[in-house]
Design a protein around this motif. Structure first.
Motif, short mmCIF file in Angstrom:
data_model
loop_
_atom_site.label_atom_id
_atom_site.label_comp_id
_atom_site.label_asym_id
_atom_site.label_seq_id
_atom_site.Cartn_x
_atom_site.Cartn_y
_atom_site.Cartn_z
N ALA A 79 -5.50 3.49 -0.50
CA ALA A 79 -4.59 2.45 -0.99
C ALA A 79 -4.09 2.76 -2.39
CB ALA A 79 -5.28 1.09 -0.97
N PRO A 151 -7.94 0.00 13.40
CA PRO A 151 -7.07 -0.37 12.28
C PRO A 151 -6.20 -1.58 12.61
CG PRO A 151 -6.18 1.53 13.43
CD PRO A 151 -7.52 1.23 14.06
N PRO A 154 0.45 -2.34 13.05
CA PRO A 154 1.57 -2.35 12.10
C PRO A 154 2.36 -3.66 12.18
CG PRO A 154 2.05 -0.94 13.99
CD PRO A 154 0.61 -1.33 14.10
N TRP A 192 -9.73 -10.51 4.48
CA TRP A 192 -10.56 -9.31 4.34
C TRP A 192 -11.93 -9.73 3.85
CZ3 TRP A 192 -10.01 -5.09 -0.01
CH2 TRP A 192 -10.94 -4.07 0.22
N GLN A 205 -11.05 -6.00 12.48
CA GLN A 205 -10.39 -4.71 12.41
C GLN A 205 -10.61 -4.09 11.03
OE1 GLN A 205 -6.69 -6.67 13.60
NE2 GLN A 205 -6.57 -5.30 15.36
N SER A 208 -6.39 -1.97 5.89
CA SER A 208 -5.48 -0.85 5.62
C SER A 208 -5.76 -0.30 4.23
CB SER A 208 -4.03 -1.32 5.71
OG SER A 208 -3.76 -1.87 6.98
N GLY A 209 -5.97 1.01 4.17
CA GLY A 209 -6.14 1.68 2.88
C GLY A 209 -7.55 1.68 2.35
N THR A 352 -0.44 -5.14 -1.53
CA THR A 352 0.11 -4.27 -0.48
C THR A 352 0.42 -5.06 0.78
OG1 THR A 352 -1.11 -2.36 -1.34
CG2 THR A 352 -0.34 -2.24 0.94
N GLU A 353 -0.53 -5.91 1.23
CA GLU A 353 -0.32 -6.67 2.46
C GLU A 353 0.80 -7.69 2.29
OE1 GLU A 353 -1.66 -6.33 5.47
OE2 GLU A 353 -2.78 -4.57 4.80
N LYS A 356 4.09 -5.89 2.46
CA LYS A 356 4.30 -5.30 3.78
C LYS A 356 4.66 -6.36 4.81
CE LYS A 356 0.60 -3.85 5.89
NZ LYS A 356 -0.58 -3.02 6.19
#
Length: 742
Positions: A79, A151, A154, A192, A205, A208-209, A352-353, A356
């Protein structure tokens, strides 16, 4: 028997390399090495699979590939390879601050911990890397389990949103009625859970990163809610049980079927309330959702804060949320040494999330504003805005004017964990001396650590620190001898005193660190350190007085059944004629400069707490405050005081600590207070302003220059060291915010 021993040469700073002379050292890392890494072993068993650090790249490095080293098990999460947002700033490359992990076992051999010397060699390889400027240890408190292999899917098309609120805390009741959108779906877009203890069962899951913890996205939460519906309503407790409970992989009876159990990091949702639910309610719950639970005729002092001030069109009450659940096995301990690693990872994940998954305008792909709240912190630190986590926050904020971070000012002004010593200069050939007492309580399960910070430019050759243990020897360090330790026998470490000219926790000042082993027996302490008064003496051979600031890092369990005692400072001097004990204590024990150790970041917004339902209420007695200005010379104007940018109501009144907010489930309420309750209100204020188009720099520029002068209450600070104005005199409180909310 107790003996003073010469600390063994450090493998972290090998003499063959000049001991990395001039490079920053982390005294806590040296303490871990001296104790044979035992204070990093959960339950005294073995080291976790990875040790975690915060790292700063040097100016000579190009990116994080210059820091990674696969042969030595050194990794930086992918990340951090993403460039800084550079919104409203110059184009940015990879950040200069990240988190770093060092494996404690060989590849393909999980659970087989390397020898202590090999672990030290791995850390030394990072410290010797010229591309690394600073490295600071983060304390693990849990054994890692196998990483998640599934993961996150997307994001097909980003959704429109005016603003995104990110919360870093612990305890996320995502199915709560106040955290649902108009269609009954969770507003929490991603959760998270950073704990390294939880197995990665579906529907969890991989984040990401990052390579640790587990993630739930909105579709998974919605599916859990649908599977937990009874009589047309979501059974929240059943929903959380389905989400967080797992099968016991090692039942006591091998013939018995696996049983469901709640993992320790998830038990917070079994209770009626949690710290995270209080923060989420203050930051993001709609006012109308809670007022339905308020009994008719409830006094104003008992009504929810945000039921009174949430404005029409409150964007924060409908915006999407991203939650980072701090590891319970760490957050249940008050020491903040573990926080920077998890919090920095959390901030990068949220940013980031958010970018995104959401945009303000799908047509123009305009980046969405993001507000992150962190209602955690600790006492000890340089309090100079120089720690790596503080600099990392500043780096993110300077690169992104559509990002804001709110921090709790800290709840520390009512406990004796900060001291200021003025050591007189040498006179008649004799050094000046100042004394300080440290009371270490019995049954202290963890280390007691005291940081002594020296002014920039201090010549270590002119001073000495001496520590007298109760019934034990005297430890001494100075400019010639940087380390001293006390052991029982040959291997049982009791205490260590370290003095380094350059440390990882600051950039322009030196620090001495006193570490005392726990005062109760455990698996790792066959002989506990002695409880009682420890006597500290600072000697000064310079021609000028020396100012020394001290903070205690209390490492205590705060969520156990029994609240452990904490160490505190006291003045060992006797009362003079006509003096009261409080006056004697006030010579060294201070109530100013008591902000959280991360609240001095220059770009983040620290938030104070005040009492009452109106913005004229007094500052809450526990709310941390900046350093008071030095006394002015006779006839000279008084020096300016530093004020926090924002303050919010966190106590209903003098007789009503806290405010009523939502609990973990729809029918539960809790009384929530502290600057932890003030900071999310500021996050709501910023989210509403940024949703309307304002940038963080514009909001900060519009804050008043100083707080509004308010009548001072009679008790003001209740401390003889601070000047209390006459009762009723308008006064701008230094612990206050320049703007009070609401």
């Amino acid at each position: 028997m107790p003996i003073l021993t010469t600390p063994p040469a450090s493998a972290l700073w090998p003499p063959a390399t000049g001991g990395h002379a001039g490079l920053p050292r982390d005294p806590y890392l040296r303490w871990a090495e001296l104790s044979d890494w035992r204070n990093l072993k959960p339950g005294g068993r073995q080291l976790p699979a990875q040790l975690s650090f915060v790292v700063e790249r040097s100016a000579a490095s190009a990116n994080w590939n210059d820091v990674r080293s696969s042969p030595f098990g050194v990794s930086v999460p992918p990340a951090y390879d993403q460039p800084l947002p550079a919104i409203g700033a110059a184009a940015g490359g990879p950040s200069h601050f990240a988190t770093l992990r060092i494996a404690t076992s060989l590849p393909g051999a999980p659970g087989s911990t390397l020898p202590s010397a090999a672990i030290a060699a791995r850390i030394a390889s990072v410290l010797a890397n010229p591309k690394v400027a600073r490295l600071q240890l983060g304390y693990p408190r849990g054994a890692a389990v196998e990483a998640v292999s599934r993961p996150l899917p997307p994001v097909p098309v980003p959704e429109p949103a005016d603003v995104v609120l990110g919360i870093i805390d612990y305890g996320c009741p995502f199915a709560h009625s106040q955290l649902l959108d108009m269609h009954g779906a969770p507003r929490v877009a991603v959760l998270w859970q950073q704990s390294t203890r939880d197995p990665a069962d579906a529907p969890w899951q991989a984040p990401s990163g990052f390579a640790h913890g587990r993630v739930l996205d909105r579709p998974a939460m919605a599916a859990l809610m649908a599977a937990s519906t009874r009589a047309g309503r979501v059974d929240e407790l059943l929903c959380y049980e389905n989400a967080f409970a797992v099968l016991d992989r090692e039942p006591e009876d091998p013939l018995s079927p696996p049983r469901r159990q709640w993992l320790k990091p998830s038990r917070v949702l079994l209770a009626r309330a949690s710290h995270g639910s209080g923060v989420l309610a203050m930051a993001a719950a709609p006012a109308a959702a809670l007022t339905t639970h308020v009994a008719p005729g409830l006094p104003v002092a008992e009504q929810p804060v945000y039921a009174l001030y949430a404005p029409p069109g409150d964007a924060a009450s409908v915006c999407p949320l991203i939650m980072v659940d701090l590891p319970r096995e760490q957050s249940e301990v008050s020491s903040g040494r573990w926080l920077p690693v998890n919090a920095l990872d959390g901030m990068r994940f949220i940013l980031t999330e958010a970018r995104k998954r959401f945009v303000v305008s799908p047509a123009a792909a305009e980046p969405v504003p993001v507000v992150i709240n962190l209602s955690s912190g600790a006492h000890a630190g340089a309090h100079a805005g120089q720690a790596m986590f503080e600099r990392a926050m500043d780096e993110l904020l300077l690169a992104d004017e559509r990002l804001a971070i709110t921090l709790a000012a800290g709840n520390s002004r009512r406990i004796d964990t900060h001291a200021e010593l003025t050591v007189p200069p040498a006179a008649a050939g004799l050094p000046g001396r100042a004394e300080l007492g440290l009371s270490v309580p019995p049954a202290q399960a963890f280390d007691t650590c005291v940081e002594f910070w020296l002014p920039p430019g201090t010549d270590l050759r002119t001073l000495a620190f001496e520590v007298q243990a109760p019934g034990g020897p005297v430890l001494r360090v100075d400019g010639a001898q940087a380390e001293d330790e006390w052991r029982i026998g040959t291997d049982q470490l009791m205490a260590a005193l370290l003095l380094y000219p350059v440390v990882a926790q600051a950039t322009d000042r030196s620090m001495a660190l006193l570490c005392i082993w726990g005062t109760t027996s455990s698996r790792t302490r066959r002989s506990p350190a002695p409880a009682g008064p420890w006597h500290i003496t600072v000697s000064n051979r310079a021609a000028q007085p020396l100012a020394v600031s001290a903070w205690i890092e209390n490492d205590e369990v705060i969520f156990g059944r029994v609240r452990t005692q904490v160490a505190r400072f006291f003045n060992p001097a006797r009362c003079g004629p006509g003096e009261e004990p409080a006056q004697v204590a006030a010579r060294v024990v201070r109530r100013d400069d008591t902000l959280s150790n991360i609240a001095t970041a220059t770009q983040a917004l620290a938030v104070a707490a005040y009492q009452g339902r109106r913005d004229q209420g007094p500052v809450s007695r526990y709310s941390g405050m900046p350093r008071l200005g030095a006394a002015a010379a006779p006839g000279a104007p008084a020096p300016p005081l530093a004020w926090l940018p924002l303050a919010a109501a966190a106590d209903a009144g003098l007789s009503h600590p806290g405010v009523r907010v939502a609990g973990n489930r729809g029918a539960a309420l809790q009384r929530f207070n502290g600057t932890s309750a003030a900071a999310p209100q500021a996050a709501r204020y910023l989210a509403n302003a940024m949703a309307a188009g304002a940038t963080r720099p514009a909001i900060v520029a519009g804050l008043p220059a100083t707080p509004v002068a308010l009548p001072a209450p009679p008790d003001w600070l209740q401390h003889p060291a601070e000047p209390a104005p006459p009762t009723g005199t308008p006064f701008s409180h230094p612990a206050d915010g320049r703007l009070r909310l609401p």
